[in-house]
Design a protein around this motif. Structure first.
Motif, short mmCIF file in Angstrom:
data_model
loop_
_atom_site.label_atom_id
_atom_site.label_comp_id
_atom_site.label_asym_id
_atom_site.label_seq_id
_atom_site.Cartn_x
_atom_site.Cartn_y
_atom_site.Cartn_z
N TYR A 29 0.84 -1.20 0.00
CA TYR A 29 0.00 0.00 0.00
C TYR A 29 0.88 1.26 0.00
O TYR A 29 0.70 2.15 -0.83
CB TYR A 29 -0.93 -0.03 1.22
N ASP A 32 2.66 1.69 -3.28
CA ASP A 32 1.71 2.15 -4.28
C ASP A 32 1.47 3.65 -4.14
O ASP A 32 1.47 4.39 -5.13
CB ASP A 32 0.41 1.36 -4.13
N SER A 35 4.55 5.77 -5.21
CA SER A 35 4.76 5.82 -6.66
C SER A 35 3.72 6.65 -7.39
O SER A 35 3.98 7.13 -8.49
CB SER A 35 4.80 4.40 -7.24
N SER A 36 2.56 6.85 -6.80
CA SER A 36 1.50 7.61 -7.48
C SER A 36 1.18 8.94 -6.80
O SER A 36 0.26 9.64 -7.23
CB SER A 36 0.22 6.75 -7.55
N TRP A 100 -7.20 -0.47 1.42
CA TRP A 100 -6.45 -0.66 0.19
C TRP A 100 -6.67 -2.07 -0.35
O TRP A 100 -6.72 -3.03 0.42
CB TRP A 100 -4.96 -0.42 0.44
N GLN A 102 -5.18 -4.65 -3.62
CA GLN A 102 -4.21 -4.80 -4.70
C GLN A 102 -4.89 -4.44 -6.01
O GLN A 102 -6.08 -4.74 -6.22
CB GLN A 102 -3.68 -6.23 -4.74
N PRO A 103 -4.17 -3.81 -6.93
CA PRO A 103 -4.78 -3.34 -8.18
C PRO A 103 -5.56 -4.42 -8.93
O PRO A 103 -6.64 -4.14 -9.46
CB PRO A 103 -3.59 -2.83 -8.99
#
Length: 173
Positions: A29, A32, A35-36, A100, A102-103
């Motif tokens: 999480y 993620d 990075s974004s 959260w 996972q994508p």
């Protein structure tokens, strides 16, 4: 055209935030988010949760997984609630944290299911209000919270990663 089959409801497992599964998901999480995270807002600040904050009746942390019946199954998401004090009227206020998935698991409705389960547990703990913060760059999260009955509110904390704060009354106004 045949209807798309509904994804099975997820299962939840109550764990410590120091559990290996929790740490793996929280690390993913935070990675993620780093990075974004919007560059114009600076560096994302990672803060791992304090274990004592997520122990009943002051809180709970849940892992999300497929309904396989296997206790060693792969967990694909997480989220928790913790008591953060009282509302101005003196009722218990809980905060949603680290929700959260996972994508590859998104789009099944499991974020909504997890949020509803956290709300259910907050009510069992006696919460009169749920609050949460998020970042405007997380558009799907903001849409989920608003559709679940959360409304904008003034900032209740100084989270440097947050740009939006929400609240939901759990009592009949």
């Amino acid at each position: 055209m045949p209807a798309t089959p509904k994804a099975p409801d997820p299962v939840f497992r109550e764990v410590s935030v120091t559990d290996a599964g929790s740490l793996a998901l929280l690390t993913a999480y935070f990675s993620d988010r780093q990075s974004s995270f919007p560059v114009e807002q600076g560096a994302y600040r990672t803060t791992f949760p304090v274990a004592g904050d997520f122990l009943p009746p002051n809180g709970v942390f849940l892992l999300v997984g497929e309904p396989s019946g296997n206790p060693e199954q792969a967990w694909v998401g997480c989220g928790g609630i913790r008591r953060i004090g009282d509302t101005p009227g003196g009722a218990a206020r809980y905060e949603v944290k680290h929700l959260w998935l996972q994508p590859g698991t998104r789009g099944r409705g499991w974020g909504r299911s997890l949020l509803a389960e956290l709300e259910r547990r907050a009510r069992l703990f006696g919460a009169a209000e749920l609050v949460l913060d998020t970042n405007a760059s997380l558009r799907a999260a903001g849409a989920l919270y608003r559709s679940a009955g959360f409304a904008d509110c003034p900032p209740y904390n100084d989270n440097p990663n947050a740009t939006n704060w929400y609240r939901k009354s759990l009592t009949r106004d």
